[in-house]
Design an enzyme around this catalytic site. Structure first.
Site, PDB file in Angstrom:
ATOM      1  N   ARG A  52       0.866  -1.194   0.000  1.00 53.71           N
ATOM      2  CA  ARG A  52       0.000   0.000   0.000  1.00 53.71           C
ATOM      3  C   ARG A  52       0.896   1.237   0.000  1.00 53.71           C
ATOM      4  NH1 ARG A  52      -1.571  -2.871   4.607  1.00 53.71           N
ATOM      5  NH2 ARG A  52      -0.664  -1.203   5.839  1.00 53.71           N
ATOM      6  N   ASP A  59      -1.429  36.295   4.129  1.00 56.13           N
ATOM      7  CA  ASP A  59      -1.566  36.333   2.670  1.00 56.13           C
ATOM      8  C   ASP A  59      -0.313  36.793   1.936  1.00 56.13           C
ATOM      9  OD1 ASP A  59      -4.455  35.852   3.053  1.00 56.13           O
ATOM     10  OD2 ASP A  59      -4.349  37.861   3.932  1.00 56.13           O
TER      11      ASP A  59
HETATM   12  C1  LIG Z   1      -1.682   6.122   4.899  1.00 57.09           C
HETATM   13  C2  LIG Z   1      -1.557   4.669   4.923  1.00 57.09           C
HETATM   14  C3  LIG Z   1      -0.721   4.008   4.019  1.00 57.09           C
HETATM   15  C4  LIG Z   1       0.234   4.745   3.104  1.00 57.09           C
HETATM   16  O1  LIG Z   1       1.377   5.145   3.814  1.00 57.09           O
HETATM   17  P1  LIG Z   1       2.626   5.823   3.094  1.00 57.09           P
HETATM   18  O2  LIG Z   1       3.650   5.921   4.150  1.00 57.09           O
HETATM   19  O3  LIG Z   1       2.149   7.151   2.605  1.00 57.09           O
HETATM   20  O4  LIG Z   1       3.025   4.942   1.960  1.00 57.09           O
HETATM   21  C5  LIG Z   1      -0.741   2.629   3.998  1.00 57.09           C
HETATM   22  N1  LIG Z   1      -1.533   1.939   4.849  1.00 57.09           N
HETATM   23  C6  LIG Z   1      -2.333   2.536   5.758  1.00 57.09           C
HETATM   24  C7  LIG Z   1      -3.161   1.707   6.654  1.00 57.09           C
HETATM   25  C8  LIG Z   1      -2.355   3.915   5.837  1.00 57.09           C
HETATM   26  O5  LIG Z   1      -3.129   4.508   6.757  1.00 57.09           O
END
Ligand SMILES: *Cc1c(COP(=O)(O)O)cnc(C)c1O
Length: 366
Positions: free
Chosen positions: A215, A305
């Site tokens: 992920r 601003d």
């Molecule tokens: C935000 C998140 C990610 C992504 O994390 P990065 O460090 O931006 O790659 C992956 N898994 C979960 C559960 C997240 O909350």
């Protein structure tokens, strides 16, 4: 168009996806994390680019983000990363989002929603291996959740995942411990599930945590949190314009609180950006901008601003000249990481701080 804009280089985002794919290999699926308006880059545009690059999954934090993507015609599988209320679960199932479940209530919500919508609900089970945020903490609870799921064929368990707390640490002890707990927990699950654990850091550093999918959020925006050879470049640049130029004399101070006083004559430019745009006040007197490829220090307090910078050594500058807050100009570059270090935060927060009043423009130089 406002003078202050964030340029989003979709071609670079797509290059980063390809580089990440190459790094993880053909057997690991890629989930592109686009929560929180795609880390400030623009939810729909980034998701469309990810879809064109054929990512396997998208991830959002809340149901509403997933609904926006479906309404924009995105048809890639989308995982909502947190357990939802009954009402949000209904919305998520209606729009064909994959749910995260980690309590009986989540499973029951998924069942009720799937009955009501007349659609199956796909779910991933979240396992808490040490982050202590969300997830099943006690492995004894897993059989109970599986028993409940067995009574609800419309609720289809498709995956299981965990999240690491310290994957970017030099010391990988915590990740090792979490990984060991994850292995013990997934032993209790049926075979054939989509298993995932690593976000950007682990995806890059720990091939042994890749399972079926990674992920990845921040690395795809060009800010890998760990040292890596993978070629990932910043997707966003942030620019503004000079709206006023003047000379100040020794003894003149600049901005609120007179926190900076000149000890020699200086040329000062006023920029059309301030903390109302997310240019953090904490950066006052510490950060620089790029004008004509030269670093120009911010003078005095950043206003809501406007912001003043020292252009004494910047060469020819006029009203309308460009100033780069994040990005490259000639040989020089200022990254979100640099701003984050000054403000004692992380690149994620700097990118997300750029406020909605800053128009995003999209560039695709493929
Ligand atoms: C935000 C998140 C990610 C992504 O994390 P990065 O460090 O931006 O790659 C992956 N898994 C979960 C559960 C997240 O909350």
């Amino acid at each position: 168009m406002r003078q202050t804009i964030a340029r989003i280089h979709l071609d670079i985002y797509r290059d980063n996806i390809r580089a990440m794919r190459e790094a993880i290999g053909p057997d690991v699926k890629l989930m592109a994390v686009v929560k929180s308006n795609a880390y400030g880059h623009g939810l729909v545009q980034i998701a469309q680019a990810a879809q064109e690059e054929q990512v396997d999954f998208l991830a959002v934090a809340i149901a509403e983000e997933g609904v926006i993507l479906r309404q924009a015609g995105i048809d890639v599988p989308i995982l909502v990363l947190e357990g939802l209320s009954a009402q949000s679960t209904r919305q998520a199932v209606l729009y064909g989002l994959t749910l995260t479940v980690h309590t009986k209530e989540h499973v029951q919500n998924a069942y009720a929603a799937s009955k009501e919508c007349g659609k199956p609900a796909d779910v991933h089970l979240k396992l808490d291996t040490g982050m202590n945020r969300i997830g099943v903490k006690d492995k004894e609870e897993i059989p109970q959740l599986l028993d409940l799921l067995a009574t609800m064929p419309q609720v289809r368990l498709r995956g299981a995942f965990t999240h690491f707390a310290c994957a970017d640490n030099a010391d990988q002890g915590m990740t090792d411990a979490q990984l060991a707990r994850f292995f013990k927990m997934i032993e209790l699950l049926p075979k054939g599930l989509l298993l995932h654990a690593g976000a950007s850091s682990a995806a890059l550093m720990r091939p042994d945590t890749r399972f079926s999918m990674v992920r990845v959020g921040i690395a795809l925006y060009g800010y890998p949190p760990v040292q890596t050879k993978v070629k990932l470049r910043p997707v966003l640049s942030w620019e503004t314009e000079i709206i006023h130029v003047k000379e100040i004399r020794p003894g003149d101070s600049v901005s609120y609180g007179a926190t900076m006083t000149a000890n020699r004559p200086r040329k000062v430019a006023t920029l059309a950006v301030g903390y109302g745009d997310g240019y953090k006040r904490l950066l006052s007197n510490k950060v620089s901008v790029l004008i004509n490829g030269k670093r120009c220090p911010v003078l005095g307090t950043i206003c809501m601003d406007q912001t003043m910078v020292d252009i004494t050594d910047a060469g020819p500058v006029e009203i309308g000249s460009r100033a780069v807050l994040i990005g490259r100009d000639g040989e020089e570059e200022i990254t979100a990481e640099e701003l984050a270090n000054i403000a004692a935060t992380i690149s994620y927060e700097v990118l997300l701080s750029i406020s909605s009043r800053v128009p995003r423009t999209y560039h695709n130089e493929l």
